[in-house]
Every structure is written in C-alpha cells, then in structure tokens.
Design a protein around this motif. Structure first.
Motif, PDB file in Angstrom:
ATOM      1  N   LEU A   1       0.832  -1.203   0.000  1.00  0.00           N
ATOM      2  CA  LEU A   1       0.000   0.000   0.000  1.00  0.00           C
ATOM      3  C   LEU A   1       0.867   1.253   0.000  1.00  0.00           C
ATOM      4  N   ARG A   2       1.938   1.237   0.772  1.00  0.00           N
ATOM      5  CA  ARG A   2       2.833   2.388   0.840  1.00  0.00           C
ATOM      6  C   ARG A   2       3.642   2.546  -0.447  1.00  0.00           C
ATOM      7  N   GLU A   3       3.907   1.429  -1.101  1.00  0.00           N
ATOM      8  CA  GLU A   3       4.683   1.483  -2.342  1.00  0.00           C
ATOM      9  C   GLU A   3       3.835   1.991  -3.500  1.00  0.00           C
ATOM     10  N   ARG A   4       2.564   1.575  -3.538  1.00  0.00           N
ATOM     11  CA  ARG A   4       1.715   1.851  -4.700  1.00  0.00           C
ATOM     12  C   ARG A   4       0.483   2.665  -4.351  1.00  0.00           C
ATOM     13  N   GLY A   5       0.540   3.376  -3.266  1.00  0.00           N
ATOM     14  CA  GLY A   5      -0.650   4.033  -2.743  1.00  0.00           C
ATOM     15  C   GLY A   5      -1.025   5.359  -3.356  1.00  0.00           C
TER      16      GLY A   5
END
Length: 207
Positions: A10-14
């Motif tokens: 989620l943090r990578e592709r959020g």
C-alpha cells in the motif's frame, strides 16, 4: 509477515498516500522474518526505485540469492536483470539459463521468455522447434501471448506444416483473453477455412 507485506505494498503503490521509505522499512521487516515474497518485492523495489533510491547492486545480490534458493519469480527477474544489465553486466546466455530453470518448473511467463529466446536466437542458438514446444507449454497454461504466437506458428508453418484451423483456434483463445493483434490475424485466416472448420475451431476454443 504477510500483513507487513500488504502494508508495504500500500505504501509502495498508494498513489497520493505512497511513502517509498516506509514501504522499504515494512518490506525489510517482513524480509528479515524470512518471508520470501517480501524479500522478492524488496529486491524489485531496490532495482526500480519504487521503495526509495535505486540500488541495483543490492537488488541483484538479493534476487540472485532468492533465485538460487528456488524462488520462481526471482529466477525470471534475475534473468531480466542479466538481460538489461541491472546490477550486473549484460549476459544474455545467463538470462536464458534462468528463464529455462523457471520454465522447467512450469512457470508460463518463463516458458514464454524461454521460447522467445529460442525463436530469436538470443543467448542461445536459434531453434524454431524448441521455441514452438515452449510456446505450446505456455499456451496450454493460458498465457495469451503464447497462444497468439502459437497461432502464428501454425498459420505460417514456422516449425512444421501449416495448420490454419489449429491457428484459428489458438488465435481465438488469445483474442478472448484480450491479447492485441490476435483478432486481426484470426480474421485474416478466416477465408482459408470453410464453415465447418471455423465451427470446429470455435468449439475447441470455447471455455
């Protein structure tokens, strides 16, 4: 570890909420617990810069370790890194070797890449019969691009006799999976088949 990895993703592709540094921290926590999927995603992120500054050398070392331990996705990515000279010098022969190891394990993505290498003679001696065999394996596992290329092989008699009906079947299957160009080639073959052959090909390609 799976929860940590989900949070990292989620943090990578959020989008607006993306936080590459936090993604890397979370991936590392899961990776340190021995969770291979997180180790793989961390290596990818270090290679492409999606978890902060790119670090190709570390990415290559981590991907190589995973591949050596039998992680299929890492085998394919390691092959890609050898092919694109990411964290190492370009070595197409080594790239094909890793595609082959994953292909032998039944991975359709690797089988497609392995077939492409034999079709083009990249990293190995060109061998159309071997390419055909690997396209066939990948196609039978549902890979849309392999289905398309298998159809093209049959349509043109690339590795044997021309088989327009068989080509029509595989192109129809590829088209149903949304692969670009499959419909155009299938339509160009339609005039080479009679109505009975087209019906048979459609029946064979029905879900």
């Amino acid at each position: 570890p799976a929860t940590l990895m989900a949070l990292a993703s989620l943090r990578e592709r959020g989008g607006a909420t993306a936080d590459p540094a936090e993604a890397q921290r979370l991936y590392r926590r899961a990776a340190d617990l021995g969770y291979a999927p997180a180790q793989y995603r961390l290596a990818l992120g270090l290679a492409n810069g999606s978890v902060g500054a790119r670090d190709p050398a570390t990415a290559f070392a981590q991907m190589n370790r995973l591949a050596q331990n039998g992680y299929e996705e890492a085998m394919i990515s390691l092959g890609d890194m050898h092919a694109a000279a990411v964290g190492t010098k370009q070595d197409m022969g080594e790239a094909v070797r890793w595609y082959g190891r994953a292909a032998e394990r039944g991975n359709p993505t690797a089988q497609l890449k392995y077939a492409n290498a034999y079709f083009t003679g990249t990293g190995v001696a060109r061998d159309l019969a071997t390419a055909f065999g690997w396209y066939q394996r990948a196609a039978r596992q549902g890979d849309a691009e392999a289905m398309y290329l298998l159809g093209v092989f049959h349509a043109g008699g690339v590795a044997g006799a021309r088989k327009p009906q068989e080509a029509y079947k595989w192109l129809s299957l590829s088209e149903a999976r949304g692969f670009p160009r499959a419909a155009e080639v299938r339509k160009s073959l339609a005039g080479q088949l009679n109505a009975s052959q087209r019906r048979a090909a459609h029946a064979e390609s029905a879900p």
